[in-house]
Each structure stands twice: as structure tokens, then as C-alpha cells.
Design a protein around this motif. Structure first.
Motif, PDB file in Angstrom:
ATOM      1  N   HIS A  85      -3.091  -1.815   9.852  1.00 40.89           N
ATOM      2  CA  HIS A  85      -3.609  -0.982   8.755  1.00 40.89           C
ATOM      3  C   HIS A  85      -2.816  -1.220   7.473  1.00 40.89           C
ATOM      4  CE1 HIS A  85      -5.166   2.532   6.658  1.00 40.89           C
ATOM      5  NE2 HIS A  85      -3.922   2.940   6.482  1.00 40.89           N
ATOM      6  N   ARG A 117      -4.259  -3.019   3.900  1.00 45.09           N
ATOM      7  CA  ARG A 117      -4.180  -2.345   2.601  1.00 45.09           C
ATOM      8  C   ARG A 117      -3.610  -3.276   1.545  1.00 45.09           C
ATOM      9  NH1 ARG A 117      -1.616   3.500   3.463  1.00 45.09           N
ATOM     10  NH2 ARG A 117      -1.702   3.522   1.208  1.00 45.09           N
ATOM     11  N   GLN A 143       4.216   3.691  -1.365  1.00 45.11           N
ATOM     12  CA  GLN A 143       2.864   3.986  -0.901  1.00 45.11           C
ATOM     13  C   GLN A 143       2.612   5.479  -0.757  1.00 45.11           C
ATOM     14  OE1 GLN A 143       0.870   1.434  -0.850  1.00 45.11           O
ATOM     15  NE2 GLN A 143       2.680   0.260  -1.376  1.00 45.11           N
TER      16      GLN A 143
END
Length: 173
Positions: free
Chosen positions: A48, A52, A137
């Protein structure tokens, strides 16, 4: 079809109707990151993070050993994403853990030839770079009392990925 799941500690998590649960992937059914095998969760979360595309690998990542007691650098090209995912999972389980505590967790035995082996910690620079990337993030934040903890965004991401692992979407339906 009713599916009974069991957590990693052996007790019953609950019974879920698979046809209803696949339609409710975005919603919480009481599944959290603790209910999934750690290796599966870390691998899925690393994928994941990689898709991103917002985490920057360190400039020296090809030459870097992850600890003093290691002989070689990691052979997996995605090792930094895996380490970031493992750190996020670790902070999910133990919020408030600092860089020093994480170096103990990822440390290991230093073999010294014919002399007795001793424990050595892992590299603090790798932990610090990974934490800085996760902070950018918005997944991790610094605690008031020291150490770091997951934000609500980080907890939500891990819980959603755990739910996707327990209840995979079927394309046939």
C-alpha cells in the motif's frame, strides 16, 4: 455463507456473513490490525505504501546495512517499505515507543567469531529516516511524553488493510 474467524491469540473474533462483509469493506466490523497475522499485514501495508508513491527511499539505500551485526545489505529492493510498514504496526501495538526502543526490537545477536556472541542494536539512522517519511505522510506523530504514536489516519489505514486481509473482495460476485 457464514465465516467464523479466529484471532492470533486463539479466541473467537466473531461470525461474519461473507456476502455482507464484502460490501462493507470501508466500514468497521470490529476488525483491527491485531486480528491479522503480522507478516500478512506488514506485506500488505508495504505494498500500500509503495503504490501511494509518496515515501522516498534514502539516497544510500543500496549500500546500507540495517544493523551492525548484519553482514550484507538487504537483498529485497522494497526493504524500506517493509521496514516502514513494520514500524507502523509496532507503533499500533505500542504507542509511545521511541527510536531507541525500536533499535532494541530490530536488533539481534552479533556473532564475533570464536568469541561469545552479544546482542547489538539495529541502525538508528534507518529507524529515524523511516519515521521521518511516515511523519511526512501524516501516519505517525511525536508524543508529548517522548516517542512516537500513530495518528488516526495511520490507525484507519492499518484497520482497513486488516479487514481486506480477513475478508478479501471477490470479483465473481
Amino acid at each position: 455463507e457464514t465465516v467464523s474467524t479466529q484471532s492470533t491469540w486463539g479466541w473467537q473474533v466473531g461470525q461474519y456473513n461473507r456476502s455482507r462483509s464484502t460490501a462493507m469493506v470501508g466500514k468497521s466490523n470490529g476488525v483491527c490490525a491485531k486480528d491479522v497475522e503480522p507478516a500478512k499485514l506488514v506485506a500488505a501495508y508495504a505494498a500500500h505504501l509503495k503504490t501511494r508513491g509518496k515515501i522516498e527511499m534514502p539516497k544510500f539505500h543500496e549500500l546500507l546495512k540495517t544493523a551492525v551485526h548484519k553482514e550484507l545489505a538487504p537483498t529485497d529492493p522494497d526493504w524500506f517499505y517493509i521496514r516502514c510498514a513494520a514500524l507502523a504496526r509496532r507503533l499500533y501495538l505500542r504507542p509511545g515507543t521511541g527510536i531507541g526502543g525500536l533499535t532494541k526490537v530490530y536488533g539481534g545477536q552479533s556473532r564475533r567469531g570464536t568469541r561469545a556472541a552479544h546482542f547489538s542494536r539495529s541502525c538508528r539512522g534507518v529507524m529515524r529516516k523511516a519515521m521521518q517519511q511516515l511523519e511526512k505522510q501524516g501516519i505517525v506523530e511525536i508524543c508529548e511524553n517522548g516517542g512516537r504514536k500513530l495518528t488516526s489516519v495511520g490507525q484507519r489505514d492499518l484497520d482497513q488493510i486488516a479487514q481486506r486481509i480477513l475478508f478479501p473482495m471477490n470479483d465473481d460476485e
